[in-house]
Scaffold this motif. Structure first.
Motif, PDB file in Angstrom:
ATOM      1  N   HIS A  71       0.843  -1.194   0.000  1.00 50.30           N
ATOM      2  CA  HIS A  71       0.000   0.000   0.000  1.00 50.30           C
ATOM      3  C   HIS A  71       0.876   1.241   0.000  1.00 50.30           C
ATOM      4  O   HIS A  71       2.095   1.148   0.172  1.00 50.30           O
ATOM      5  CB  HIS A  71      -0.952   0.014   1.206  1.00 50.30           C
ATOM      6  N   VAL A  72       0.250   2.381  -0.205  1.00 52.61           N
ATOM      7  CA  VAL A  72       1.005   3.642  -0.153  1.00 52.61           C
ATOM      8  C   VAL A  72       0.619   4.419   1.100  1.00 52.61           C
ATOM      9  O   VAL A  72      -0.510   4.334   1.587  1.00 52.61           O
ATOM     10  CB  VAL A  72       0.770   4.515  -1.406  1.00 52.61           C
ATOM     11  N   ASP A  73       1.596   5.155   1.618  1.00 56.87           N
ATOM     12  CA  ASP A  73       1.388   6.120   2.690  1.00 56.87           C
ATOM     13  C   ASP A  73       1.493   7.512   2.084  1.00 56.87           C
ATOM     14  O   ASP A  73       2.454   7.796   1.347  1.00 56.87           O
ATOM     15  CB  ASP A  73       2.456   5.967   3.783  1.00 56.87           C
ATOM     16  N   LEU A  74       0.538   8.368   2.395  1.00 55.50           N
ATOM     17  CA  LEU A  74       0.551   9.729   1.879  1.00 55.50           C
ATOM     18  C   LEU A  74       1.130  10.677   2.921  1.00 55.50           C
ATOM     19  O   LEU A  74       0.850  10.553   4.114  1.00 55.50           O
ATOM     20  CB  LEU A  74      -0.862  10.168   1.496  1.00 55.50           C
ATOM     21  N   ALA A  75       1.920  11.628   2.460  1.00 61.00           N
ATOM     22  CA  ALA A  75       2.579  12.577   3.348  1.00 61.00           C
ATOM     23  C   ALA A  75       1.697  13.792   3.604  1.00 61.00           C
ATOM     24  O   ALA A  75       0.910  14.193   2.740  1.00 61.00           O
ATOM     25  CB  ALA A  75       3.898  13.034   2.726  1.00 61.00           C
ATOM     26  N   THR A  76       1.819  14.366   4.792  1.00 61.03           N
ATOM     27  CA  THR A  76       1.170  15.636   5.108  1.00 61.03           C
ATOM     28  C   THR A  76       2.171  16.536   5.826  1.00 61.03           C
ATOM     29  O   THR A  76       3.199  16.064   6.333  1.00 61.03           O
ATOM     30  CB  THR A  76      -0.078  15.456   5.989  1.00 61.03           C
ATOM     31  N   THR A  77       1.871  17.830   5.890  1.00 59.73           N
ATOM     32  CA  THR A  77       2.825  18.792   6.436  1.00 59.73           C
ATOM     33  C   THR A  77       2.437  19.332   7.807  1.00 59.73           C
ATOM     34  O   THR A  77       3.238  19.976   8.469  1.00 59.73           O
ATOM     35  CB  THR A  77       2.978  19.971   5.470  1.00 59.73           C
ATOM     36  N   SER A  78       1.200  19.081   8.235  1.00 58.47           N
ATOM     37  CA  SER A  78       0.730  19.558   9.533  1.00 58.47           C
ATOM     38  C   SER A  78      -0.514  18.784   9.901  1.00 58.47           C
ATOM     39  O   SER A  78      -1.107  18.087   9.063  1.00 58.47           O
ATOM     40  CB  SER A  78       0.412  21.060   9.488  1.00 58.47           C
ATOM     41  N   ALA A  79      -0.932  18.920  11.168  1.00 58.40           N
ATOM     42  CA  ALA A  79      -2.160  18.254  11.600  1.00 58.40           C
ATOM     43  C   ALA A  79      -3.354  18.774  10.811  1.00 58.40           C
ATOM     44  O   ALA A  79      -4.251  18.005  10.429  1.00 58.40           O
ATOM     45  CB  ALA A  79      -2.367  18.473  13.095  1.00 58.40           C
TER      46      ALA A  79
END
Length: 245
Positions: A71-79
């Motif tokens: 599966h893929v994990d998606l990145a985020t920059t803040s909550a």
């Protein structure tokens, strides 16, 4: 000789519709090399480039019956960004998924065809990966997977423990490739698998022989007209060895 991870292959009942979801999710462009295949890559991308691991969606009538091992994990920059991404993907057709994760800071979702993926909380390690933070493979022995995949590809091993192994392109760009220990046993074909490609000038047959010597198994699909090789890693995870490019 070496290979590098260039894309993941995802089976789909409707490759065009599912491709539309993932294109919106990642902000990528959509094309099709032939009927039943939808190709996703970043706008302006020149394939192959380790800055991104592309996605090929291939039509298949076989139903999804178990949790995907890739599966893929998606990145985020803040909550706030994480919450925004989850809300946007839910509006696009994603649904919450329970894979036994318990109380964790990331959010597990499933795409419109049930393929699990994670929207991660912000982590410094993924600040420069692009929308896909990592391609994650379930496994029984991360150390053994690190040994095989570290030799199969020219990707650099960043971490290996009894819990996980982490690799990334030798150029230090793009998503990570992670092997995470899970208790689940592999059953049936993986609906999502890795595609690796040798470099220009390398020999496909010689590379298949090298990978076999490292512990891969060549899989006979009974098809003589495909230009690539289908193999499985030491834990039985299928992957395709594409033609050099």
């Amino acid at each position: 000789m070496a290979t590098r991870l260039v894309q993941i292959n995802m089976k789909a009942r409707n490759d065009s519709a599912l491709g539309g979801f993932w294109a919106e999710a990642l902000g990528w462009g959509v094309s099709s090399e032939e009927p039943g295949v939808t190709n996703l890559e970043p706008e302006g991308f020149v394939y192959p480039d380790p800055v991104a691991v592309c996605i090929d969606l291939v039509v298949s009538s076989e139903p999804k019956t178990v949790k995907n091992r890739v599966h893929v994990d998606l990145a985020t920059t803040s909550a706030a960004h994480q919450a925004q991404v989850v809300a946007r993907l839910t509006d696009l057709g994603a649904t919450p998924a329970d894979v036994g994760q318990g109380d964790v800071p990331w959010t597990v979702l499933a795409d419109p065809e049930g393929n699990e993926f994670c929207v991660l909380e912000p982590r410094a390690i993924y600040r420069d990966t692009g929308p896909i933070a990592a391609v994650v493979v379930d496994c029984a022995d991360p150390r053994a997977m690190a040994q095989f995949w570290g030799q199969a590809t020219d990707w650099i091993l960043h971490e290996v423990t009894d819990r996980q192994a982490v690799l990334r392109s030798a150029k230090g760009v793009g998503p990570y490739l992670e092997f995470v220990r899970t208790p689940d046993e592999k059953t049936g074909w993986n609906r999502v698998h890795l595609d690796v490609r040798p470099y220009p000038g390398d020999d496909l047959e010689a590379e298949a022989t090298r990978l076999s010597a490292l512990g891969a198994t060549v899989i006979d699909l009974g098809q003589d007209d495909i230009p690539w090789k289908v193999l499985a890693d030491p834990e039985g995870n299928e992957f395709c060895l594409l033609t050099p490019a």
